[in-house]
Scaffold this active site. Structure first.
Site, PDB file in Angstrom:
ATOM      1  N   ARG A  65       2.187  -0.127   2.292  1.00 48.51           N
ATOM      2  CA  ARG A  65       2.073   0.310   0.855  1.00 48.51           C
ATOM      3  C   ARG A  65       3.226   1.333   0.566  1.00 48.51           C
ATOM      4  O   ARG A  65       3.582   1.202  -0.605  1.00 48.51           O
ATOM      5  CB  ARG A  65       0.511   0.965   0.984  1.00 48.51           C
ATOM      6  CG  ARG A  65       0.010   1.405  -0.560  1.00 48.51           C
ATOM      7  CD  ARG A  65      -1.051   1.707  -0.414  1.00 48.51           C
ATOM      8  NE  ARG A  65      -1.653   2.562  -1.745  1.00 48.51           N
ATOM      9  CZ  ARG A  65      -2.354   3.617  -1.956  1.00 48.51           C
ATOM     10  NH1 ARG A  65      -2.524   4.292  -1.093  1.00 48.51           N
ATOM     11  NH2 ARG A  65      -2.408   4.168  -3.137  1.00 48.51           N
ATOM     12  N   HIS A  69       5.043   0.884  -2.959  1.00 45.63           N
ATOM     13  CA  HIS A  69       5.117   1.853  -3.867  1.00 45.63           C
ATOM     14  C   HIS A  69       6.696   2.369  -4.095  1.00 45.63           C
ATOM     15  O   HIS A  69       7.056   3.007  -5.154  1.00 45.63           O
ATOM     16  CB  HIS A  69       4.365   3.130  -3.464  1.00 45.63           C
ATOM     17  CG  HIS A  69       2.801   2.759  -3.636  1.00 45.63           C
ATOM     18  ND1 HIS A  69       2.037   3.545  -4.296  1.00 45.63           N
ATOM     19  CD2 HIS A  69       2.120   1.801  -3.666  1.00 45.63           C
ATOM     20  CE1 HIS A  69       0.917   3.128  -4.530  1.00 45.63           C
ATOM     21  NE2 HIS A  69       0.967   1.815  -3.940  1.00 45.63           N
ATOM     22  N   ASP A  70       7.478   2.433  -2.970  1.00 43.07           N
ATOM     23  CA  ASP A  70       8.899   2.811  -3.223  1.00 43.07           C
ATOM     24  C   ASP A  70       9.548   1.720  -3.921  1.00 43.07           C
ATOM     25  O   ASP A  70      10.399   2.071  -5.105  1.00 43.07           O
ATOM     26  CB  ASP A  70       9.626   2.640  -1.578  1.00 43.07           C
ATOM     27  CG  ASP A  70      11.297   3.269  -1.424  1.00 43.07           C
ATOM     28  OD1 ASP A  70      11.314   4.011  -2.363  1.00 43.07           O
ATOM     29  OD2 ASP A  70      11.720   2.767  -1.003  1.00 43.07           O
ATOM     30  N   ASP A  87      14.619   2.508  -2.849  1.00 47.43           N
ATOM     31  CA  ASP A  87      15.548   3.418  -2.486  1.00 47.43           C
ATOM     32  C   ASP A  87      15.108   4.858  -1.683  1.00 47.43           C
ATOM     33  O   ASP A  87      15.934   5.967  -1.475  1.00 47.43           O
ATOM     34  CB  ASP A  87      16.369   4.070  -3.926  1.00 47.43           C
ATOM     35  CG  ASP A  87      15.305   4.921  -4.715  1.00 47.43           C
ATOM     36  OD1 ASP A  87      14.167   4.765  -4.396  1.00 47.43           O
ATOM     37  OD2 ASP A  87      15.769   5.504  -5.563  1.00 47.43           O
ATOM     38  N   SER A  89      12.836   6.892  -2.565  1.00 45.17           N
ATOM     39  CA  SER A  89      12.473   7.919  -3.495  1.00 45.17           C
ATOM     40  C   SER A  89      11.086   8.316  -3.167  1.00 45.17           C
ATOM     41  O   SER A  89      10.763   9.337  -3.516  1.00 45.17           O
ATOM     42  CB  SER A  89      12.680   7.527  -4.990  1.00 45.17           C
ATOM     43  OG  SER A  89      11.994   6.360  -5.196  1.00 45.17           O
ATOM     44  N   ASN A 107       0.076   8.054  -5.669  1.00 48.35           N
ATOM     45  CA  ASN A 107       0.434   8.202  -4.168  1.00 48.35           C
ATOM     46  C   ASN A 107      -0.409   9.163  -3.364  1.00 48.35           C
ATOM     47  O   ASN A 107       0.290   9.358  -2.464  1.00 48.35           O
ATOM     48  CB  ASN A 107       1.864   8.512  -4.341  1.00 48.35           C
ATOM     49  CG  ASN A 107       2.627   7.223  -4.783  1.00 48.35           C
ATOM     50  OD1 ASN A 107       2.488   6.004  -4.594  1.00 48.35           O
ATOM     51  ND2 ASN A 107       3.968   7.562  -5.382  1.00 48.35           N
ATOM     52  N   PRO A 175       1.174  -0.886 -10.365  1.00 49.22           N
ATOM     53  CA  PRO A 175       0.034  -1.236 -10.931  1.00 49.22           C
ATOM     54  C   PRO A 175      -1.301  -0.658 -10.417  1.00 49.22           C
ATOM     55  O   PRO A 175      -1.434  -0.461  -9.213  1.00 49.22           O
ATOM     56  CB  PRO A 175      -0.066  -2.798 -10.236  1.00 49.22           C
ATOM     57  CG  PRO A 175       1.425  -3.036  -9.845  1.00 49.22           C
ATOM     58  CD  PRO A 175       2.191  -1.510  -9.455  1.00 49.22           C
ATOM     59  N   HIS A 205      -3.824  -6.769   0.492  1.00 50.32           N
ATOM     60  CA  HIS A 205      -5.045  -6.175   0.582  1.00 50.32           C
ATOM     61  C   HIS A 205      -5.780  -6.655   1.631  1.00 50.32           C
ATOM     62  O   HIS A 205      -6.980  -6.255   1.781  1.00 50.32           O
ATOM     63  CB  HIS A 205      -5.615  -6.270  -0.937  1.00 50.32           C
ATOM     64  CG  HIS A 205      -4.979  -5.420  -1.820  1.00 50.32           C
ATOM     65  ND1 HIS A 205      -5.499  -5.221  -3.268  1.00 50.32           N
ATOM     66  CD2 HIS A 205      -4.095  -4.543  -1.906  1.00 50.32           C
ATOM     67  CE1 HIS A 205      -4.753  -4.582  -4.022  1.00 50.32           C
ATOM     68  NE2 HIS A 205      -3.868  -3.873  -3.349  1.00 50.32           N
ATOM     69  N   SER A 259     -12.388  -7.291   9.094  1.00 51.85           N
ATOM     70  CA  SER A 259     -11.027  -7.309   9.543  1.00 51.85           C
ATOM     71  C   SER A 259      -9.729  -6.766   8.896  1.00 51.85           C
ATOM     72  O   SER A 259      -8.532  -7.145   8.857  1.00 51.85           O
ATOM     73  CB  SER A 259     -10.650  -8.970   9.530  1.00 51.85           C
ATOM     74  OG  SER A 259     -10.412  -9.456   8.448  1.00 51.85           O
TER      75      SER A 259
END
Length: 338
Positions: A65, A69-70, A87, A89, A107, A175, A205, A259
């Site tokens: 994740r 997210h980066d 990058d 960030s 986040n 998203p 997911h 699982s």
């Protein structure tokens, strides 16, 4: 054609635009980028990552994740192309003058930063100032997934680290779990990702957990009338209500029950049965192409999922990268260099 015409302002701007597009699409990345400057880099990354995953397999999901997210933040600004995406960030700390991405609401549940820091520390001991935090995030995500039964893919490297991290950009670019299919296709498309990439990457997911607060509106107040989401299997609603009470913001629920620590195709089986946890999961059934992908993977037991996921991850990992002399190689991943 005269030299005056050849080097007109428009022509120069066109060439610059092409160069920017090339960087933004990761054309300057290559496999084994550190082969000469830090030959042991990928070995060190994998070894250190394994030390953490072997003790706590649940870290694989948040590490994957982190990479997602980066890459999804700082790619476009005011509808203009920006050469920042994957990058590093997301790793930067907030300062007195700026709230960074990691402190944005989407986040706040991210974790695994200690793994990235440990890997960076070990790599720095061997090759100081050579390997970027952005590359480490991409490599760690790959290694973590492969260590819990997921696919292994070659990660093109050569990313450099950005120096800007803004919380608002995370809020507007990532998203949300309540996104519908139109929003999802638009958000993925704006990053250069296809509808198939959307269906494939959603399969991430299959591992991890979620706080009840990300989906309890589907259980208790979907349209503001105290109702449940009709697209969610009623029997699954009963199960989820036993775990999540209205207003619960602390309880964690497995995204792929049974699982959630193993990377497999079960996610698609659940979505096909109307048991996707998020509205964004259920949304995959509202588009011809994504619905077909879900059904094929569910019926075939993920026949092509591993291969597809690897390809989409490589593609995602090239979003808006900084290369060459752009950005920097951070000494510590949470801070820009002084």
């Amino acid at each position: 054609m005269s030299s005056q015409k050849l080097f007109s302002p428009f022509f120069v701007q066109l060439i610059l635009a092409i160069l920017v597009l090339g960087v933004a699409n990761g054309q300057c990345l290559k496999q084994h980028f550190y082969e000469k400057t830090c030959p042991a880099a990928e070995y060190i990354v994998r070894k250190t990552t394994a030390q953490y995953i072997s003790k706590d397999p649940t870290l694989a999901a948040p590490l994957l994740r982190l990479h997602f997210h980066d890459c999804f933040v700082r790619f476009k600004k005011h509808n203009k192309l920006s050469s920042q995406g994957c990058d590093g960030s997301v790793l930067l700390n907030s300062t007195n003058k700026n709230q960074a991405e990691k402190d944005a609401i989407p986040n706040l549940s991210l974790r695994g930063y200690q793994v990235i820091d440990a890997v960076k520390s070990d790599v720095e001991k061997k090759c100081p100032g050579v390997v970027s935090c952005a590359d480490i995030v991409a490599l760690v995500a790959r290694d973590a997934v492969s260590m819990i039964n997921g696919p292994y893919w070659e990660v093109p490297t050569g990313r450099r680290d950005g120096t800007v991290s803004i919380a608002l950009e995370a809020l507007t670019n990532l998203p949300p779990p309540f996104a519908n299919i139109t929003q999802l296709k638009s958000m993925f498309g704006s990053k250069g990702l296809s509808v198939k990439d959307l269906a494939v990457l959603s399969g991430g997911h299959t591992i991890g957990t979620s706080h009840c607060s990300s989906f309890t509106n589907r259980l208790y107040n979907f349209t503001g009338k105290g109702d449940t989401d009709p697209s969610l299997d009623p029997n699954y609603v009963i199960q989820l209500k036993k775990k999540c009470k209205a207003g619960d913001v602390k309880t964690l629920v497995e995204m792929d029950p049974g699982s959630f620590m193993t990377f497999d195709e079960d996610y698609y089986t659940l979505v096909a049965k109307s048991r996707g946890l998020f509205e964004s999961d259920a949304a995959l059934l509202n588009d011809v192409q994504t619905r077909e992908y879900v059904k094929v993977q569910a019926v075939s037991h993920g026949r092509s999922f591993g291969k597809d996921f690897a390809a989409s991850m490589v593609k995602m990992g090239k979003i808006g990268v900084l290369t060459g002399k752009a950005g920097e190689i951070r000494q510590y991943c949470a801070f820009v260099n002084k």
